[in-house]
Design a protein around this motif. Sequence first.
Motif, short mmCIF file in Angstrom:
data_model
loop_
_atom_site.label_atom_id
_atom_site.label_comp_id
_atom_site.label_asym_id
_atom_site.label_seq_id
_atom_site.Cartn_x
_atom_site.Cartn_y
_atom_site.Cartn_z
N LEU A 346 0.81 -1.21 0.00
CA LEU A 346 0.00 0.00 0.00
C LEU A 346 0.85 1.26 0.00
CD1 LEU A 346 -2.79 1.30 0.14
CD2 LEU A 346 -2.67 1.13 2.65
N TYR A 347 1.90 1.29 0.84
CA TYR A 347 2.71 2.50 0.95
C TYR A 347 3.52 2.77 -0.32
CZ TYR A 347 1.50 2.38 5.90
OH TYR A 347 0.80 2.37 7.09
N ASP A 349 2.74 1.68 -3.28
CA ASP A 349 1.77 2.04 -4.31
C ASP A 349 1.37 3.51 -4.20
OD1 ASP A 349 1.81 -0.50 -5.27
OD2 ASP A 349 -0.13 -1.11 -4.44
N ALA A 350 1.15 3.97 -2.97
CA ALA A 350 0.77 5.36 -2.76
C ALA A 350 1.89 6.30 -3.19
CB ALA A 350 0.42 5.59 -1.29
N MET A 353 2.03 6.43 -6.92
CA MET A 353 0.94 7.25 -7.44
C MET A 353 1.24 8.74 -7.29
SD MET A 353 -1.90 7.34 -8.98
CE MET A 353 -2.35 5.60 -8.92
#
Length: 413
Positions: A346-347, A349-350, A353
Motif C-alpha cells: 500500500l505505501y 503504491d501510494a 501514485m
Amino acid sequence: MTDMYLNVVDLRLVLLVLVALVALLLQYVLRLRRFTLVNKYASWQQEAQAVEAATHEAKGGGAGLVSIIIPVNERCASCAGSLVESLFKQKCDVDYEIILADEGHSECVRDLVERGQKSFGSLRYTFVPETARYIEVRKLAITLGVKAARGEWVLILDAQTLPLNDEWLHHFVQNLSEESDMVQAYYNYEDNGTWVARRAILDEVDHFVQKVAAWDKGVTLDCGCTNWAMRKSAFMAQHGFADSVSLPFGEEAILANLHVGADRLSILCAADTRTILALPHKTAISNMRVQRNELIHHLTNGARKFFIQNGVSSAMLYVMVASVACYVGLRLFGDLTANSYSLGYLYTDALCMIVLVAAFVLPLVFVRKTLNTLSERRYGAYIYLYYLLRPFHTLATSCVRWENKGSFVRKFI
C-alpha cells in the motif's frame, strides 16, 4: 525459498519507487524550478514599470539618443520596411534613430531607405562594401551600423522582427540604465499553429528559461539574434565580434558570453518588451538548431554547465518513466498471479501514485505559467510530447552537427 523471492521482489519495488522519486526531484531542481525565475523577474519588471508610470521617472531617461540597427538584405527588405514603419509609430519619450545596415549594397534596400527618409527624417543607411568577402556579412553590417550610430546605446533588431505593441520601445528604453552594459529581451517566433512552430517556440522558451537561470547564478549564457541592446563604448572596447570572426554565426552569443558580466547584464522577461520573429522555413530552423548545438562548444565552461544540466534533466525524465513502468508492471503481475490486491504494498503504491501525479501536474503548472507570463499560447499535452521527444531531437541534431563539423569554421579570414 518463496519468502526469499518475495523479499527480493519487495526490495526491487522499493528501489524502483525511490529511483523514480529521485529522478522527479532532479527534474525539478535542474529544469522545472527555473521556470519560476522568469515569472519572478517579469513581475519585478512590471512593478518597476508601474512605479515609473506613477512617478514619471524613467530609468532610461538618461540614455540619450538610442540607435536602432537593423541588418538587412534584399531577401528581407519588405519585412524591414514593415519594421521601420512600426518603429516610427512607437510611443517613446527618448529620441531614437534607425540605421539600416545593408549586408549587400542592394538596390531594393536603397529604394526602401529613399522612400522611408521622405517620411522619417531619422532613418539612416550604411552598407557592407563588396570587397568584404571573407567576413560574415551580418557581423560586418552590425559592426558598421554600431560605428555609424550617434547614440551611446545601440539596439539590434532582426529585419523580420516586429514589436507587439506601440509602447515596446518605451518599456525597453526604461531598462537602459547606468548599471548595465547589455540588455536582452525575450523574443520568439510567430505561432501559425503548425507542429513546426510549436516545437520552435518551445525551443526558444526553454532556452530563454535556461538563459535566465544562468543569469540568476551569475553567468551570462549567450545572446539571441534580435531584441538586444548594448553600449556602443562597450561594444567597441571589445572590438565587436572579433572573437567570432572564424565562426559564420553566433556572434552575439559569443560576445555576450565572453565579455558581458552577469552584473552588467539585464534580461527583460515581461511581455511588454517582447518582439515576434517571422517563422523561418523548416530547413532553416533545423540549420539554426545545428548551429546552436555547435555554438555550445565555443562558450565558457560555466555556460556549458547549464546545457549539461538540461541534458541530465532529460535523462532523468526517462529514468522516471522507466522506473514507474517497471513498478506498475511488476505490481500488476504479482496481483494478477495472486488474484488479489496485496495490502503490504500500500505505501509503495501510494508513493508511486504521488510520483506519477506529480510528473503530470508539475510540467503543466510550471511551464504553462511561464508561457502565460511570456504571452505565449499555453500548450497542453504537447508539453509532455515535446520533452519526451527532446532527447531524440537533440541526438539527431548532434549527429548532423558532427557530420558537418568542418563547415562551421571559415578557412580564410
